[in-house]
Motif scaffolding. Structure first.
Motif, PDB file in Angstrom:
ATOM      1  N   ARG A 209       9.117 -26.397  -5.107  1.00  0.00           N
ATOM      2  CA  ARG A 209      10.119 -27.457  -5.256  1.00  0.00           C
ATOM      3  C   ARG A 209       9.845 -28.271  -6.517  1.00  0.00           C
ATOM      4  NH1 ARG A 209      11.837 -31.938  -0.614  1.00  0.00           N
ATOM      5  NH2 ARG A 209      13.745 -32.648  -1.690  1.00  0.00           N
ATOM      6  N   TRP A 210       8.578 -28.537  -6.785  1.00  0.00           N
ATOM      7  CA  TRP A 210       8.208 -29.258  -8.003  1.00  0.00           C
ATOM      8  C   TRP A 210       8.629 -28.448  -9.226  1.00  0.00           C
ATOM      9  CZ3 TRP A 210       2.778 -31.916  -8.632  1.00  0.00           C
ATOM     10  CH2 TRP A 210       2.721 -32.578  -9.871  1.00  0.00           C
ATOM     11  N   ARG A 211       8.326 -27.153  -9.219  1.00  0.00           N
ATOM     12  CA  ARG A 211       8.666 -26.284 -10.354  1.00  0.00           C
ATOM     13  C   ARG A 211      10.171 -26.285 -10.616  1.00  0.00           C
ATOM     14  NH1 ARG A 211       6.497 -21.774 -13.007  1.00  0.00           N
ATOM     15  NH2 ARG A 211       8.021 -20.181 -13.565  1.00  0.00           N
ATOM     16  N   ALA A 212      10.958 -26.364  -9.565  1.00  0.00           N
ATOM     17  CA  ALA A 212      12.415 -26.357  -9.714  1.00  0.00           C
ATOM     18  C   ALA A 212      12.937 -27.618 -10.394  1.00  0.00           C
ATOM     19  CB  ALA A 212      13.075 -26.189  -8.352  1.00  0.00           C
ATOM     20  N   MET A 213      12.128 -28.693 -10.422  1.00  0.00           N
ATOM     21  CA  MET A 213      12.538 -29.948 -11.030  1.00  0.00           C
ATOM     22  C   MET A 213      12.160 -30.009 -12.517  1.00  0.00           C
ATOM     23  SD  MET A 213      11.306 -32.399  -7.855  1.00  0.00           S
ATOM     24  CE  MET A 213      12.048 -33.909  -8.451  1.00  0.00           C
ATOM     25  N   ILE A 214      11.412 -29.020 -13.008  1.00  0.00           N
ATOM     26  CA  ILE A 214      10.983 -28.986 -14.409  1.00  0.00           C
ATOM     27  C   ILE A 214      12.060 -28.328 -15.274  1.00  0.00           C
ATOM     28  CG2 ILE A 214       9.221 -28.105 -15.998  1.00  0.00           C
ATOM     29  CD1 ILE A 214       7.215 -28.190 -13.704  1.00  0.00           C
ATOM     30  N   HIS A 215      12.218 -28.839 -16.486  1.00  0.00           N
ATOM     31  CA  HIS A 215      13.201 -28.262 -17.418  1.00  0.00           C
ATOM     32  C   HIS A 215      12.847 -26.795 -17.673  1.00  0.00           C
ATOM     33  CE1 HIS A 215      15.681 -27.657 -20.948  1.00  0.00           C
ATOM     34  NE2 HIS A 215      16.220 -28.881 -20.792  1.00  0.00           N
ATOM     35  N   PRO A 216      13.843 -25.898 -17.620  1.00  0.00           N
ATOM     36  CA  PRO A 216      13.570 -24.467 -17.808  1.00  0.00           C
ATOM     37  C   PRO A 216      12.843 -24.143 -19.113  1.00  0.00           C
ATOM     38  CG  PRO A 216      15.792 -24.793 -16.979  1.00  0.00           C
ATOM     39  CD  PRO A 216      15.251 -26.156 -17.282  1.00  0.00           C
ATOM     40  N   GLU A 217      13.136 -24.902 -20.176  1.00  0.00           N
ATOM     41  CA  GLU A 217      12.498 -24.612 -21.459  1.00  0.00           C
ATOM     42  C   GLU A 217      11.013 -24.992 -21.483  1.00  0.00           C
ATOM     43  OE1 GLU A 217      14.703 -26.580 -24.476  1.00  0.00           O
ATOM     44  OE2 GLU A 217      16.575 -25.477 -24.095  1.00  0.00           O
ATOM     45  N   ASP A 218      10.568 -25.782 -20.496  1.00  0.00           N
ATOM     46  CA  ASP A 218       9.174 -26.232 -20.472  1.00  0.00           C
ATOM     47  C   ASP A 218       8.314 -25.454 -19.479  1.00  0.00           C
ATOM     48  OD1 ASP A 218       9.908 -28.178 -22.306  1.00  0.00           O
ATOM     49  OD2 ASP A 218      10.312 -29.671 -20.749  1.00  0.00           O
ATOM     50  N   LEU A 219       8.938 -24.531 -18.748  1.00  0.00           N
ATOM     51  CA  LEU A 219       8.201 -23.822 -17.705  1.00  0.00           C
ATOM     52  C   LEU A 219       7.085 -22.949 -18.278  1.00  0.00           C
ATOM     53  CD1 LEU A 219      11.062 -22.802 -15.252  1.00  0.00           C
ATOM     54  CD2 LEU A 219       9.206 -24.422 -14.809  1.00  0.00           C
ATOM     55  N   GLU A 220       7.357 -22.271 -19.382  1.00  0.00           N
ATOM     56  CA  GLU A 220       6.345 -21.362 -19.933  1.00  0.00           C
ATOM     57  C   GLU A 220       5.113 -22.124 -20.414  1.00  0.00           C
ATOM     58  OE1 GLU A 220       5.817 -17.929 -23.412  1.00  0.00           O
ATOM     59  OE2 GLU A 220       7.792 -18.827 -23.035  1.00  0.00           O
ATOM     60  N   ALA A 221       5.323 -23.192 -21.177  1.00  0.00           N
ATOM     61  CA  ALA A 221       4.188 -23.959 -21.694  1.00  0.00           C
ATOM     62  C   ALA A 221       3.396 -24.600 -20.554  1.00  0.00           C
ATOM     63  CB  ALA A 221       4.682 -25.033 -22.658  1.00  0.00           C
ATOM     64  N   GLY A 223       3.190 -23.438 -17.509  1.00  0.00           N
ATOM     65  CA  GLY A 223       2.476 -22.352 -16.844  1.00  0.00           C
ATOM     66  C   GLY A 223       1.223 -21.948 -17.591  1.00  0.00           C
ATOM     67  N   GLN A 224       1.285 -21.939 -18.925  1.00  0.00           N
ATOM     68  CA  GLN A 224       0.112 -21.594 -19.726  1.00  0.00           C
ATOM     69  C   GLN A 224      -0.995 -22.636 -19.549  1.00  0.00           C
ATOM     70  OE1 GLN A 224       1.705 -21.239 -23.678  1.00  0.00           O
ATOM     71  NE2 GLN A 224       2.495 -19.155 -23.354  1.00  0.00           N
ATOM     72  N   ARG A 226      -1.411 -24.491 -16.965  1.00  0.00           N
ATOM     73  CA  ARG A 226      -1.926 -24.328 -15.602  1.00  0.00           C
ATOM     74  C   ARG A 226      -2.929 -23.173 -15.536  1.00  0.00           C
ATOM     75  NH1 ARG A 226      -0.592 -21.195 -11.177  1.00  0.00           N
ATOM     76  NH2 ARG A 226      -1.045 -22.147  -9.129  1.00  0.00           N
ATOM     77  N   MET A 227      -2.615 -22.047 -16.177  1.00  0.00           N
ATOM     78  CA  MET A 227      -3.507 -20.892 -16.147  1.00  0.00           C
ATOM     79  C   MET A 227      -4.813 -21.189 -16.880  1.00  0.00           C
ATOM     80  SD  MET A 227      -2.180 -18.712 -14.225  1.00  0.00           S
ATOM     81  CE  MET A 227      -3.414 -17.446 -14.540  1.00  0.00           C
ATOM     82  N   ALA A 228      -4.734 -21.910 -18.006  1.00  0.00           N
ATOM     83  CA  ALA A 228      -5.951 -22.266 -18.742  1.00  0.00           C
ATOM     84  C   ALA A 228      -6.860 -23.138 -17.882  1.00  0.00           C
ATOM     85  CB  ALA A 228      -5.587 -22.985 -20.035  1.00  0.00           C
ATOM     86  N   PHE A 229      -6.247 -24.001 -17.091  1.00  0.00           N
ATOM     87  CA  PHE A 229      -7.015 -24.856 -16.195  1.00  0.00           C
ATOM     88  C   PHE A 229      -7.606 -24.048 -15.039  1.00  0.00           C
ATOM     89  CE2 PHE A 229      -6.678 -27.478 -12.241  1.00  0.00           C
ATOM     90  CZ  PHE A 229      -7.819 -28.237 -12.450  1.00  0.00           C
ATOM     91  N   MET A 230      -6.811 -23.191 -14.426  1.00  0.00           N
ATOM     92  CA  MET A 230      -7.266 -22.420 -13.275  1.00  0.00           C
ATOM     93  C   MET A 230      -8.348 -21.412 -13.662  1.00  0.00           C
ATOM     94  SD  MET A 230      -5.707 -23.728 -10.778  1.00  0.00           S
ATOM     95  CE  MET A 230      -6.250 -22.539  -9.563  1.00  0.00           C
ATOM     96  N   ASN A 231      -8.281 -20.896 -14.890  1.00  0.00           N
ATOM     97  CA  ASN A 231      -9.265 -19.917 -15.347  1.00  0.00           C
ATOM     98  C   ASN A 231     -10.534 -20.560 -15.902  1.00  0.00           C
ATOM     99  OD1 ASN A 231      -7.624 -17.749 -14.658  1.00  0.00           O
ATOM    100  ND2 ASN A 231      -6.626 -17.698 -16.672  1.00  0.00           N
ATOM    101  N   GLY A 232     -10.566 -21.887 -15.924  1.00  0.00           N
ATOM    102  CA  GLY A 232     -11.757 -22.585 -16.383  1.00  0.00           C
ATOM    103  C   GLY A 232     -11.839 -22.781 -17.879  1.00  0.00           C
ATOM    104  N   ILE A 233     -10.790 -22.391 -18.612  1.00  0.00           N
ATOM    105  CA  ILE A 233     -10.793 -22.592 -20.061  1.00  0.00           C
ATOM    106  C   ILE A 233     -10.711 -24.079 -20.382  1.00  0.00           C
ATOM    107  CG2 ILE A 233      -9.552 -22.115 -22.203  1.00  0.00           C
ATOM    108  CD1 ILE A 233      -8.586 -19.506 -20.917  1.00  0.00           C
ATOM    109  N   PHE A 237      -6.330 -30.153 -16.180  1.00  0.00           N
ATOM    110  CA  PHE A 237      -4.936 -29.798 -16.416  1.00  0.00           C
ATOM    111  C   PHE A 237      -4.267 -30.965 -17.121  1.00  0.00           C
ATOM    112  CE2 PHE A 237      -0.477 -30.052 -15.051  1.00  0.00           C
ATOM    113  CZ  PHE A 237      -0.024 -28.844 -15.561  1.00  0.00           C
ATOM    114  N   ASP A 238      -3.609 -30.701 -18.232  1.00  0.00           N
ATOM    115  CA  ASP A 238      -2.955 -31.762 -19.002  1.00  0.00           C
ATOM    116  C   ASP A 238      -1.731 -31.157 -19.679  1.00  0.00           C
ATOM    117  OD1 ASP A 238      -2.160 -33.882 -20.575  1.00  0.00           O
ATOM    118  OD2 ASP A 238      -4.184 -34.365 -21.270  1.00  0.00           O
ATOM    119  N   SER A 239      -0.551 -31.564 -19.243  1.00  0.00           N
ATOM    120  CA  SER A 239       0.678 -30.966 -19.773  1.00  0.00           C
ATOM    121  C   SER A 239       1.778 -32.016 -19.857  1.00  0.00           C
ATOM    122  CB  SER A 239       1.128 -29.811 -18.868  1.00  0.00           C
ATOM    123  OG  SER A 239       2.277 -29.175 -19.388  1.00  0.00           O
ATOM    124  N   ARG A 240       2.605 -31.886 -20.890  1.00  0.00           N
ATOM    125  CA  ARG A 240       3.768 -32.752 -21.069  1.00  0.00           C
ATOM    126  C   ARG A 240       5.023 -31.901 -20.949  1.00  0.00           C
ATOM    127  NH1 ARG A 240      -0.527 -34.335 -23.780  1.00  0.00           N
ATOM    128  NH2 ARG A 240      -0.966 -36.547 -24.198  1.00  0.00           N
TER     129      ARG A 240
END
Length: 279
Positions: A209-221, A223-224, A226-233, A237-240
């Motif tokens: 539901r949260w993802r559905a509220m995000i602008h479609p053009e910002d989903l890829e960035a 997601g990246q 989020r993955m950098a955070f989940m993988n420990g890189i 997590f910090d995203s605008r």
């Protein structure tokens, strides 16, 4: 110094380990060796007989309470030791006695006694933990432990927490917490109001539901990040990105989050953070 009795028996089950050690030493050592042994202890130790007469004490006791040799060499009674401290102003502010909840304590008006476990702040700035053990022989032992560093750390933590709370109150950020196992998301009222909603209208909140509220053009960035955070890189997590407001417009937000350092007993894997309007 008065000679310590040869043995102490019949300790109550609730008496501290310090007193058990003291009793063992008394039964094994000569008075001179016993004194040498207790002088090595980090705790201050003093013992009085049933009449309040001094039986023994160690060097640490006089150091912690700043008691002069001229007083202790007279083999003072317990009331004399207390009277000396009272006359010196030790029991006046900023000195105080308090319990585990921080409530101020006062000596018994008749016996001038304190509870079996309390804390004491001295005029010299020390914080002492005091335990009193009454033996079945009538002797009573006081053990003084300097816990000043611990209390200083506690006070610093409380000040840091208070500063953080003032910052949070000023920013009034939206806060969130998500369980990576179930996908459940907890949000506060400020999170919902950021997007023009009441919290009740947005719960139960989920990652989908949260993802559905995000602008479609910002989903890829997003997601990246989020993955950098989940993988420990990235450690955080910090995203605008943009999110849709209830009135239809898009607002820019900054979302930050970190994992909970401990694994709760219920097996949840939690990530929590804030959501702030940066439009």
């Amino acid at each position: 110094m008065a000679e310590f009795p040869g043995s102490v028996n019949g300790l109550n089950q609730s008496e501290s380990a310090q007193v058990n050690v003291l009793s063992l030493l008394v039964s094994l050592l000569t008075p001179d060796l016993f004194q040498e042994a207790i002088d090595l202890l980090e705790q201050g130790i003093v013992c009085f007989d049933p009449q309040g007469q001094l039986v023994c004490f160690n060097r640490r006791y006089t150091e912690l309470l700043d008691l002069p040799d001229s007083l202790m060499s007279r083999q003072p009674g317990e009331r004399e030791v207390v009277a000396f401290q009272r006359a010196r102003g030790d029991f006046e502010s900023p000195g105080r006695f308090f319990d585990a909840e921080g409530r101020t304590l006062h000596p018994d008006p008749v016996a001038d006694e304190m509870p079996a476990h309390y804390w004491r702040q001295t005029r010299a700035g020390k914080t002492l933990e005091v335990r009193v053990a009454w033996l079945t022989t009538g002797l009573h032992v006081r053990a003084f432990t300097d816990v000043t560093p611990y209390f200083a750390a506690q006070q610093q933590a409380q000040r840091s927490t208070a500063r953080l709370q003032r910052v949070l109150d000023a920013l009034n950020p939206g806060t969130w917490e998500t369980d990576l196992v179930t996908g459940e998301v907890e949000i506060n009222e400020a999170w919902a109001q950021l997007l023009g909603h009441d919290r009740a209208a947005l719960v139960p909140m989920t990652r989908e539901r949260w993802r559905a509220m995000i602008h479609p053009e910002d989903l890829e960035a997003t997601g990246q990040a989020r993955m950098a955070f989940m993988n420990g890189i990235d450690k955080q997590f910090d995203s605008r990105f943009r999110m849709r407001h209830r009135d239809g417009r898009w607002i820019w937000v900054r979302c930050t989050g970190k994992t909970d350092p401990g694994m709760p007993s219920d097996g949840k894997l939690l990530v929590s953070g804030t959501l702030i309007d940066i439009s």
